[in-house]
Write a protein that holds these residues in place. Structure first.
Motif, PDB file in Angstrom:
ATOM      1  N   THR A   1      -4.431  -2.654  49.872  1.00 15.16           N
ATOM      2  CA  THR A   1      -4.247  -1.211  49.894  1.00 15.16           C
ATOM      3  C   THR A   1      -5.481  -0.507  49.335  1.00 15.16           C
ATOM      4  OG1 THR A   1      -2.696   0.568  49.295  1.00 15.16           O
ATOM      5  CG2 THR A   1      -3.189  -1.097  47.600  1.00 15.16           C
ATOM      6  N   THR A   2      -5.431   0.809  49.346  1.00 14.26           N
ATOM      7  CA  THR A   2      -6.524   1.636  48.826  1.00 14.26           C
ATOM      8  C   THR A   2      -6.032   2.357  47.575  1.00 14.26           C
ATOM      9  OG1 THR A   2      -7.381   1.967  51.065  1.00 14.26           O
ATOM     10  CG2 THR A   2      -8.132   3.498  49.350  1.00 14.26           C
ATOM     11  N   GLU A   3      -6.798   2.237  46.494  1.00 17.23           N
ATOM     12  CA  GLU A   3      -6.432   2.864  45.225  1.00 17.23           C
ATOM     13  C   GLU A   3      -6.666   4.373  45.279  1.00 17.23           C
ATOM     14  OE1 GLU A   3      -5.107   1.139  42.815  1.00 17.23           O
ATOM     15  OE2 GLU A   3      -5.659  -0.948  43.230  1.00 17.23           O
ATOM     16  N   ALA A   4      -6.176   5.057  44.252  1.00 24.42           N
ATOM     17  CA  ALA A   4      -6.332   6.510  44.184  1.00 24.42           C
ATOM     18  C   ALA A   4      -7.789   6.940  44.160  1.00 24.42           C
ATOM     19  CB  ALA A   4      -5.601   7.048  42.946  1.00 24.42           C
ATOM     20  N   ASP A   5      -8.672   6.074  43.615  1.00 23.66           N
ATOM     21  CA  ASP A   5     -10.098   6.413  43.551  1.00 23.66           C
ATOM     22  C   ASP A   5     -10.869   5.990  44.800  1.00 23.66           C
ATOM     23  OD1 ASP A   5     -10.158   3.679  43.300  1.00 23.66           O
ATOM     24  OD2 ASP A   5     -11.111   3.639  41.322  1.00 23.66           O
TER      25      ASP A   5
ATOM     26  N   ALA B   1      -1.395   7.901  46.801  1.00 25.31           N
ATOM     27  CA  ALA B   1      -0.491   8.777  47.545  1.00 25.31           C
ATOM     28  C   ALA B   1      -0.050   8.222  48.892  1.00 25.31           C
ATOM     29  CB  ALA B   1      -1.157  10.133  47.736  1.00 25.31           C
ATOM     30  N   ASN B   2      -0.900   7.439  49.548  1.00 23.53           N
ATOM     31  CA  ASN B   2      -0.573   6.940  50.888  1.00 23.53           C
ATOM     32  C   ASN B   2      -0.306   5.438  50.944  1.00 23.53           C
ATOM     33  OD1 ASN B   2      -0.940   9.518  52.206  1.00 23.53           O
ATOM     34  ND2 ASN B   2      -3.139   9.242  51.902  1.00 23.53           N
ATOM     35  N   SER B   3      -0.160   4.815  49.800  1.00 24.00           N
ATOM     36  CA  SER B   3       0.043   3.366  49.802  1.00 24.00           C
ATOM     37  C   SER B   3       1.495   2.983  50.017  1.00 24.00           C
ATOM     38  CB  SER B   3      -0.429   2.772  48.474  1.00 24.00           C
ATOM     39  OG  SER B   3       0.473   3.129  47.432  1.00 24.00           O
ATOM     40  N   HIS B   4       2.410   3.803  49.497  1.00 20.44           N
ATOM     41  CA  HIS B   4       3.857   3.515  49.545  1.00 20.44           C
ATOM     42  C   HIS B   4       4.177   2.197  48.854  1.00 20.44           C
ATOM     43  CE1 HIS B   4       3.452   6.851  52.104  1.00 20.44           C
ATOM     44  NE2 HIS B   4       3.296   6.220  53.238  1.00 20.44           N
ATOM     45  N   LEU B   5       3.380   1.844  47.872  1.00 15.52           N
ATOM     46  CA  LEU B   5       3.624   0.705  46.999  1.00 15.52           C
ATOM     47  C   LEU B   5       3.716   1.239  45.576  1.00 15.52           C
ATOM     48  CD1 LEU B   5       1.044  -1.862  48.426  1.00 15.52           C
ATOM     49  CD2 LEU B   5       3.527  -1.927  48.743  1.00 15.52           C
ATOM     50  N   PHE B   6       4.610   0.661  44.776  1.00 17.98           N
ATOM     51  CA  PHE B   6       4.853   1.186  43.438  1.00 17.98           C
ATOM     52  C   PHE B   6       4.633   0.110  42.377  1.00 17.98           C
ATOM     53  CE2 PHE B   6       6.815   4.022  46.325  1.00 17.98           C
ATOM     54  CZ  PHE B   6       6.785   5.269  45.725  1.00 17.98           C
ATOM     55  N   LEU B   7       4.202   0.552  41.196  1.00 19.88           N
ATOM     56  CA  LEU B   7       3.886  -0.346  40.102  1.00 19.88           C
ATOM     57  C   LEU B   7       4.683   0.030  38.868  1.00 19.88           C
ATOM     58  CD1 LEU B   7       0.014  -0.212  40.533  1.00 19.88           C
ATOM     59  CD2 LEU B   7       1.538  -2.040  41.329  1.00 19.88           C
ATOM     60  N   SER B   8       4.968  -0.984  38.050  1.00 25.02           N
ATOM     61  CA  SER B   8       5.665  -0.741  36.800  1.00 25.02           C
ATOM     62  C   SER B   8       5.318  -1.858  35.820  1.00 25.02           C
ATOM     63  CB  SER B   8       7.178  -0.694  37.017  1.00 25.02           C
ATOM     64  OG  SER B   8       7.853  -0.505  35.796  1.00 25.02           O
ATOM     65  N   SER B   9       5.455  -1.560  34.533  1.00 24.51           N
ATOM     66  CA  SER B   9       5.214  -2.572  33.501  1.00 24.51           C
ATOM     67  C   SER B   9       6.485  -3.353  33.184  1.00 24.51           C
ATOM     68  CB  SER B   9       4.691  -1.907  32.227  1.00 24.51           C
ATOM     69  OG  SER B   9       5.641  -0.961  31.751  1.00 24.51           O
ATOM     70  N   VAL B  10       7.604  -2.967  33.821  1.00 29.12           N
ATOM     71  CA  VAL B  10       8.880  -3.658  33.578  1.00 29.12           C
ATOM     72  C   VAL B  10       9.499  -4.074  34.904  1.00 29.12           C
ATOM     73  CG1 VAL B  10       9.333  -2.418  31.437  1.00 29.12           C
ATOM     74  CG2 VAL B  10      10.178  -1.480  33.600  1.00 29.12           C
ATOM     75  N   GLU B  11      10.352  -5.109  34.841  1.00 28.55           N
ATOM     76  CA  GLU B  11      11.083  -5.528  36.034  1.00 28.55           C
ATOM     77  C   GLU B  11      12.310  -4.638  36.205  1.00 28.55           C
ATOM     78  OE1 GLU B  11      13.467  -9.340  37.972  1.00 28.55           O
ATOM     79  OE2 GLU B  11      12.263  -9.613  36.159  1.00 28.55           O
ATOM     80  N   ILE B  12      12.474  -4.081  37.416  1.00 31.24           N
ATOM     81  CA  ILE B  12      13.597  -3.175  37.713  1.00 31.24           C
ATOM     82  C   ILE B  12      14.509  -3.880  38.702  1.00 31.24           C
ATOM     83  CG2 ILE B  12      14.234  -0.866  38.517  1.00 31.24           C
ATOM     84  CD1 ILE B  12      11.224  -0.117  38.014  1.00 31.24           C
TER      85      ILE B  12
END
Length: 387
Positions: free
Chosen positions: A371-375, A298-309
């Motif tokens: 960064t810090t993960e959700a867990d 929630a506080n990382s402001h970094l995003f992940l995806s399995s595809v290139e956008i």
């Protein structure tokens, strides 16, 4: 304003180093060296910032600080799209006239208002040189406003410095005071466009000014430059637009809550960092509604995806490896890496502290996002930049 000998000197030395010219001086007593140096330096800045003006001979430029603070042609052209076209356009804080020049293009009647007499004289000269007709009034905003004819658009860029020269960010501390003028402004114009400091809290500005219908956060080359507010009487949902060069991300609805990306991740995953305008807007929950991404946390402001956008509004990276902060794991993961570009997002160490811990120099082709993960676990994403 400038004699022919000085203009000749300016033309002859247009591409020269201004500091060297200042030391060399000139043997021609008719040359106003100080003015010539100001014009040469101004045009050199304008070549990048105001290329359309730089292409026209005998446009006059103000001192260096004013050139650094004025709008760029790129941001002025964006504001021109917001202004649109119509019968009457009024700029109540004209300044150097960069915004006025582009924003007033689509209007029949154009009124430039500025309390600084020297700027008014310079602007009158430049607009004649550029072939841009308008009415110039050297007057205080609050004094002139009651006399303004009803306008399609009124634009204001209030000064953000107090009487001691210190920066101010709250709307009530700017000059003129928009809060005091607001009732009359809304009476005089169908649309009011305000240019404010990007440091300002846009949510508070929306609360302070009840007529805000659009918020535009404008960045150039991932540096936040302007906060633009569009005010209108007609009620409609708030429109939030984040701009960075040709990237435009718009939020016009209430996004649903985020679902953190599942782990573990594979090396084929991609990491995305939103551009400066989205960072400023804080509209992170809206990104997963328009792109197949999820936040790291929630506080990382970094995003992940399995595809290139390819059209993601920000920087794109391919993840080469993911490491915990375990010393041995880091040593194995970073084997062969001597330098890296390091960023921290919601992480207990600063960039400097982490760089010292990893013993890495700055730069190179490797990008590390800590960064810090959700867990609650701390992770380092080792990436390479795409595009």
């Amino acid at each position: 304003m400038i004699n022919e000998q000085t203009w000749d000197f300016i033309r002859q030395h247009a591409a020269d180093d201004v500091r060297k010219l200042a030391l060399q001086g000139t043997k021609d007593a008719a040359v106003d060296l100080s003015m010539a140096l100001q014009q040469i330096a101004g045009r050199q800045t304008a070549l990048k910032k105001l290329p359309s003006w730089a292409a026209v001979e005998r446009v006059l430029y103000p001192p260096h600080l004013n050139m650094e603070q004025c709008s760029s042609e790129q941001t002025a052209r964006y504001k021109a799209r917001l202004a649109g076209s119509g019968d009457t356009y009024v700029d109540l804080t004209g300044g150097l006239g960069v915004d006025f020049y582009w924003m007033s293009q689509g209007f029949k009647q154009r009124y430039y208002v500025e309390r600084n007499a020297e700027l008014c004289e310079l602007v009158e000269h430049n607009f004649r040189t550029l072939g841009h007709s308008c009415s110039v009034c050297c007057c205080d905003t609050a004094t002139y406003l009651p006399t303004v004819p009803h306008a399609d658009v009124v634009f204001l860029d209030p000064a953000r410095r107090n009487e001691h020269g210190g920066r101010t960010y709250d709307i009530k501390d700017c000059t003129p005071n928009i809060l005091e003028l607001l009732p009359l402004l809304m009476e005089k114009a169908d649309k009011v466009i305000l240019k404010l400091s990007p440091m300002l809290d846009w949510r508070k500005a929306v609360d302070d000014l009840q007529y805000v219908r659009e918020v535009h956060i404008v960045s150039v080359d991932n540096e936040c430059k302007e906060l633009l507010l569009v005010l209108e009487q007609a009620e409609r949902p708030l429109r939030l637009v984040c701009v960075n060069n040709n990237q435009i991300f718009e939020v016009s609805s209430h996004p649903s809550p985020l679902t953190p990306h599942p782990s573990p991740l594979t090396s084929e995953q991609f990491l995305y960092e939103p551009n400066a305008s989205i960072m400023k807007a804080g509209c992170f929950d809206a990104l997963p509604q328009q792109y197949p991404v999820c936040q790291v946390s929630a506080n990382s402001h970094l995003f992940l995806s399995s595809v290139e956008i390819e059209d993601f509004p920000g920087r794109r990276f391919q993840i080469c490896a993911i490491s915990s902060t375990n010393k041995q794991t880091l040593k194995e993961t970073l084997a062969g890496v001597s330098r890296a570009n390091i960023s921290v997002r919601n992480f207990p160490l600063s960039v400097e502290q982490l760089r010292k811990k990893l013993r890495l120099k700055d730069g190179g082709d490797t990008y590390i996002f800590a960064t810090t993960e959700a867990d609650g676990a701390h992770s380092l994403y080792i990436c390479r930049k795409i595009g």
